[in-house]
Design a protein around this motif. Structure first.
Motif, short mmCIF file in Angstrom:
data_model
loop_
_atom_site.label_atom_id
_atom_site.label_comp_id
_atom_site.label_asym_id
_atom_site.label_seq_id
_atom_site.Cartn_x
_atom_site.Cartn_y
_atom_site.Cartn_z
N VAL A 76 -0.91 -0.95 -9.37
CA VAL A 76 0.14 -0.95 -10.39
C VAL A 76 0.95 -2.25 -10.24
CG1 VAL A 76 2.19 0.21 -11.26
CG2 VAL A 76 0.26 1.55 -10.38
N GLU A 77 1.20 -2.91 -11.36
CA GLU A 77 2.03 -4.12 -11.37
C GLU A 77 3.47 -3.74 -11.71
OE1 GLU A 77 1.24 -7.22 -10.66
OE2 GLU A 77 -0.88 -6.79 -10.25
N VAL A 78 4.42 -4.15 -10.85
CA VAL A 78 5.83 -3.88 -11.07
C VAL A 78 6.53 -5.22 -11.33
CG1 VAL A 78 7.96 -2.94 -10.12
CG2 VAL A 78 5.76 -1.85 -9.59
N ASP A 79 7.15 -5.37 -12.48
CA ASP A 79 7.87 -6.60 -12.83
C ASP A 79 9.28 -6.54 -12.25
OD1 ASP A 79 5.69 -7.53 -14.29
OD2 ASP A 79 6.34 -6.49 -16.11
N GLN B 55 0.86 -1.18 0.00
CA GLN B 55 0.00 0.00 0.00
C GLN B 55 0.90 1.23 0.00
OE1 GLN B 55 -3.25 0.13 -0.22
NE2 GLN B 55 -3.78 -2.04 0.09
N LEU B 56 0.88 2.00 -1.07
CA LEU B 56 1.72 3.18 -1.20
C LEU B 56 0.87 4.42 -0.98
CD1 LEU B 56 4.51 4.31 -1.89
CD2 LEU B 56 3.80 4.38 -4.27
N VAL B 57 1.11 5.10 0.14
CA VAL B 57 0.32 6.28 0.49
C VAL B 57 1.14 7.55 0.45
CG1 VAL B 57 -1.27 4.92 1.89
CG2 VAL B 57 0.76 5.93 2.95
N ALA B 58 2.41 7.41 0.04
CA ALA B 58 3.29 8.58 -0.03
C ALA B 58 3.74 8.78 -1.47
CB ALA B 58 4.49 8.41 0.88
N ALA B 59 4.13 9.98 -1.78
CA ALA B 59 4.59 10.26 -3.14
C ALA B 59 5.95 9.63 -3.39
CB ALA B 59 4.65 11.78 -3.35
N ASP B 60 6.81 9.58 -2.38
CA ASP B 60 8.13 8.97 -2.50
C ASP B 60 8.27 7.92 -1.39
OD1 ASP B 60 9.37 10.58 -4.64
OD2 ASP B 60 9.00 12.21 -3.21
N ASP C 258 4.86 -0.20 -16.55
CA ASP C 258 4.35 0.57 -17.69
C ASP C 258 3.28 1.56 -17.28
OD1 ASP C 258 5.99 -0.71 -19.49
OD2 ASP C 258 4.56 -2.33 -19.89
N ASP C 259 2.93 1.60 -16.02
CA ASP C 259 1.86 2.47 -15.53
C ASP C 259 2.46 3.82 -15.14
OD1 ASP C 259 -0.27 3.65 -14.00
OD2 ASP C 259 -1.14 1.63 -13.87
N LEU C 260 1.89 4.89 -15.68
CA LEU C 260 2.39 6.24 -15.43
C LEU C 260 2.14 6.71 -14.00
CD1 LEU C 260 1.38 8.04 -18.74
CD2 LEU C 260 3.61 7.10 -18.10
N ARG C 261 1.30 5.97 -13.28
CA ARG C 261 1.01 6.39 -11.91
C ARG C 261 2.16 6.11 -10.95
NH1 ARG C 261 -4.72 3.38 -11.48
NH2 ARG C 261 -3.45 1.87 -12.63
N LEU C 262 3.14 5.28 -11.41
CA LEU C 262 4.23 4.93 -10.52
C LEU C 262 5.55 4.92 -11.28
CD1 LEU C 262 4.79 4.02 -7.55
CD2 LEU C 262 4.76 1.67 -8.42
N GLU C 263 6.52 5.62 -10.74
CA GLU C 263 7.87 5.64 -11.32
C GLU C 263 8.79 4.81 -10.42
OE1 GLU C 263 11.50 8.81 -12.13
OE2 GLU C 263 9.44 9.55 -11.87
N VAL C 264 9.53 3.84 -11.02
CA VAL C 264 10.39 2.96 -10.24
C VAL C 264 11.83 3.06 -10.74
CG1 VAL C 264 8.54 1.32 -9.75
CG2 VAL C 264 9.98 0.98 -11.76
N ALA C 265 12.77 2.83 -9.81
CA ALA C 265 14.19 2.76 -10.20
C ALA C 265 14.41 1.45 -10.96
CB ALA C 265 15.07 2.82 -8.96
N GLU C 266 15.15 1.48 -12.04
CA GLU C 266 15.24 0.32 -12.92
C GLU C 266 16.35 -0.65 -12.54
OE1 GLU C 266 15.48 1.57 -16.91
OE2 GLU C 266 13.41 2.29 -16.99
N ASP C 267 17.50 -0.22 -12.10
CA ASP C 267 18.65 -1.09 -11.83
C ASP C 267 19.21 -0.81 -10.45
OD1 ASP C 267 18.45 -2.11 -14.43
OD2 ASP C 267 19.68 -0.46 -15.22
N ILE C 268 19.29 -1.86 -9.63
CA ILE C 268 19.82 -1.72 -8.29
C ILE C 268 20.79 -2.87 -8.03
CG2 ILE C 268 19.28 -1.63 -5.83
CD1 ILE C 268 16.47 -0.72 -6.63
N PRO C 269 22.10 -2.63 -7.90
CA PRO C 269 23.05 -3.72 -7.60
C PRO C 269 22.86 -4.20 -6.17
CG PRO C 269 24.17 -1.60 -7.62
CD PRO C 269 22.77 -1.33 -8.07
N VAL C 270 22.96 -5.53 -6.00
CA VAL C 270 22.74 -6.13 -4.68
C VAL C 270 23.81 -7.19 -4.44
CG1 VAL C 270 21.12 -7.34 -3.17
CG2 VAL C 270 20.25 -5.77 -4.93
#
Length: 726
Positions: free
Chosen positions: A641-644, A577-582, A606-618
């Motif tokens: 929003v579905e995030v792959d 549940q995302l209730v904050a902008a960031d 692909d949903d414009l309602r959510l922007e995600v970071a694409e690459d994160i080294p772990v």
């Protein structure tokens, strides 16, 4: 624990033993042994001439049939040199019913068996008219069920039946009447010629097949114990001129442990390295090179790394286990460990002390031989694969160099080496002597014993001695065989192990997937080296005849490969549940490998309602799980929003399956919440101000306080005014 005592008490463990007797010394030895038997027989029977030994009843080593069986064979390998007597040992084994006392009759033939086909026919189906001369009888004591009654019939050296015989192979027939049945046992004895021949005996030293890349510590402890099969093999060849064909995986399994290896294993390795015998390395794990070539793998596979098996604690002391410098080219010239580390390299782990490389497949075809010989390496093959009559021991088929072994003689001596029972072994040795008297190859003779890791030292030594102490035999060194001028031969294709050939592509497909997956760790060879070692072990010729166990091992390996490929992955995420902008969303990643891994977490929406970071080294520690923080930013609007999510290795290889993260975006709640909070704050402030004012108004007016100072009043001021007169 000290090394097991070798067969000869005069040969201490780990030292070079004297050469075995040959020529005249061998004849003397046989004569002495036969004379000793004769003395015992005469003492027991109290007669001379053709005398039966005192019959004894001993338990049958391995009765397998319900009917009685008789086995008879000449002693001393069936060789009767001038001045030797002929001693026939007889054993009658009762079935499920006890047998009464009976008599055995031994007869011999007057005409020699001229060819190997004659020998085969006689042993398979003896004809009484070929052995018409009765040379002795023996009484057999009663035998209880599943027990054996034994006796010996001896023909003196002075008997005309021996003195008048020309050199050759002669039939022997033993007849016993038991339980109303006539039982027969056919054998042969040899009157040798004065001819000499060179004989090379190849003895394989292998371990029982395994699906592991290397033998475990427990395996080594058992195999190298005093009664272990590797100890028996080493004791059997020590002091002989046998050529050793050793599986380098055995030596590597001991060397990777260093000082932590079982004491018996380290003693065994020391004894092996001290042997003066010629030797060469089998393929790692005794894998079948013919199956690999038939499946299109040319040249056959070789280990790539054994670093994953090395125990560093075994090399941490001041006196680490020695790792010899490679002396030959029989092992791959790979080095998977830095010498500066103090750990052994791949070459050092697999070194067998050989100066030449040879292929030794189970069966061959012309195409297989051509491929194996392309690099100049010789291939050991049997006469069954040669269409040319009486082929030379050193041969050539086109461009392929060959060492041709005598298949029939090798099979007979292998049966002798495999026989734990002395009488069965004597029968096989007599057959081997007959075959050796009628060579199948021109010039030298090469004997190659079958692979069998469960031989006894006594049986193995007897087989080697029978081949190399045959009258006129001279032990032949490996270098001498190889340097001989090859003769041209043609090949008769043998049937290859189809199941093994079919297994090669499946195993290599799994290896390819492991190779791509292994890029998640800093040293991929820690995974790929283990996979290659296990593949070679699964292609071992030791699995021959163990189809069910091999199929189970293949299935186990396939499951283990799949487990490795799924060892790193994203944990199934729960809805967010995302209730904050960031925000930063935690993503769980597991690592079941015993090594740290480095991966890159990829997220896509692909949903414009959510922007995600694409690459994160772990980076994840060995056998651990971690949570990676995935930064996200909500845009205008709300909804699901579905995030792959996916992982890749540092080289871009996809690792594990993708996962889908469900995020319920409610970012406008933040603005509403701020407004509500602001209104509430203003209301509380206003209410507080009103209450304060009202409280002040209700408070009584304060009185003026007296002013403190000097008294300035006068008497006039204090005098009462005059009263008014009335």
């Amino acid at each position: 624990m000290t090394a097991p005592t070798p067969l000869s008490a005069s040969v201490p463990p780990g030292t070079a033993a004297p050469r075995r007797w040959s020529g005249l010394a061998g004849l003397v030895r046989r004569a002495s042994a036969t004379l000793a038997i004769a003395v015992l027989v005469a003492a027991g029977a109290g007669v001379t001439g053709v005398a039966p030994a005192a019959a004894t009843t001993t338990p049958s080593p391995s009765p397998t049939a319900s009917d009685p069986q008789v086995v008879a064979a000449p002693l001393a390998g069936g060789v009767v040199s001038p001045g030797d007597s002929l001693a026939i040992s007889i054993g009658l084994t009762a079935g499920t019913t006890a047998l009464p006392a009976t008599q055995a009759t031994v007869s011999v033939g007057t005409d020699p068996l001229a060819t190997r086909s004659d020998i085969d026919d006689w042993l398979a189906s003896p004809a009484e008219d070929r052995a018409p001369t009765v040379v002795g009888t023996a009484s057999l004591d009663p035998a209880a069920a599943d027990e054996r009654a034994s006796a010996i019939v001896r023909v003196p050296a002075s008997d005309p039946v021996l003195t008048d015989r020309a050199p050759g192979v002669y039939p022997v027939l033993t007849t016993v009447t038991a339980a109303g049945r006539t039982l027969q046992s056919a054998s042969v004895f040899v009157i040798p010629t004065a001819a000499t021949t060179d004989v090379a005996v190849i003895v394989p030293i292998t371990a029982p097949p395994t699906g592991r890349g290397l033998l475990s510590t427990d395996d080594l402890a058992g195999l190298t114990a005093q009664d272990g099969s590797l100890t028996a093999a080493l004791t059997g060849v020590q002091g002989t001129d046998a050529i050793i064909a050793v599986d380098p995986a055995i030596l590597a399994a001991i060397r990777v442990l260093g000082t932590t290896a079982p004491a018996t294993a380290r003693d065994w390795l020391t004894r092996f390295e001290a042997l003066p015998n010629d030797r060469f390395a089998l393929q790692f794990g005794d894998a079948d090179p013919a199956a690999q070539v038939a499946a299109g793998v040319v040249p056959p596979l070789a280990p790539t790394s054994l670093a994953a098996y090395i125990d560093p604690t075994g090399f941490a002391g001041d006196d680490p286990a020695p790792t010899p410098t490679p002396t030959g080219t029989a092992t791959p010239s790979n080095s998977d460990t830095d010498d500066a580390s103090g750990l052994p390299t791949l070459d050092e782990l697999m070194d067998v002390g050989a100066t030449t490389a040879l292929w030794w497949p189970e069966s061959v075809t012309a195409d297989v031989l051509s491929a194996l010989g392309a690099g100049g390496t010789l291939t050991i093959t049997a006469t069954t694969a040669i269409a040319t009559p009486t082929p030379p021991a050193r041969a050539r088929a086109g461009e392929a160099g060959l060492l041709v072994t005598d298949a029939d003689l090798s099979a007979a001596l292998s049966r002798a080496a495999d026989a734990p029972d002395a009488l069965d072994r004597s029968a096989a040795l007599a057959e081997a002597s007959a075959l050796e008297a009628l060579p199948a190859t021109g010039g030298a003779t090469i004997v190659a014993l079958d692979r069998n890791p469960d031989r006894t030292a006594v049986a193995l030594r007897a087989a080697i001695d029978a081949a190399q102490t045959f009258p006129g035999a001279r032990p032949l060194a490996l270098g001498t065989v190889i340097s001989g001028e090859p003769g041209e031969v043609s090949i008769s294709d043998e049937a290859l192990a189809t199941a093994r050939v079919d297994a090669v592509p499946r195993l290599l497909d799994g290896e390819q997937r492991i190779e791509t997956f292994a890029s998640v760790i800093a040293d991929p060879t820690l995974l790929t080296g283990v996979e290659r070692a296990e593949i070679l072990q699964l292609l071992s010729l030791g699995w021959t005849g163990q189809d069910a166990a091999w199929a189970e091992a293949l299935d186990t390996h396939a499951a283990a490969t799949q487990t490795t490929l799924s060892a790193v992955g994203i944990l199934p995420p729960s809805p967010i549940q995302l209730v904050a902008a960031d925000a930063e969303i935690p993503v769980g990643i597991r690592n079941d490998l015993p090594y740290p891994v480095t991966v890159t977490l990829h997220a896509h929406s692909d949903d414009l309602r959510l922007e995600v970071a694409e690459d994160i080294p772990v980076e994840i520690g060995p056998e651990q799980s971690t949570r990676a923080s995935l930064p996200v930013k909500a845009r205008v609007g709300s909804g699901t929003v579905e995030v792959d999510l996916s992982l890749t290795s540092p080289t871009g290889v996809r690792i594990g399956p993708e996962q889908s993260l469900e995020v319920n975006v409610r970012a406008d709640w933040e603005t509403i919440g701020l407004i509500v909070l602001s209104v509430l704050a203003a209301a509380f402030l206003l209410l507080g101000a009103v209450r304060t004012v009202r409280r002040i108004r209700r408070r009584p007016e304060a009185e003026e306080p007296e002013t403190a100072g000097p008294d300035t009043t006068t008497d006039a001021d204090t005098t009462e005014p005059p009263k008014e007169q009335s």
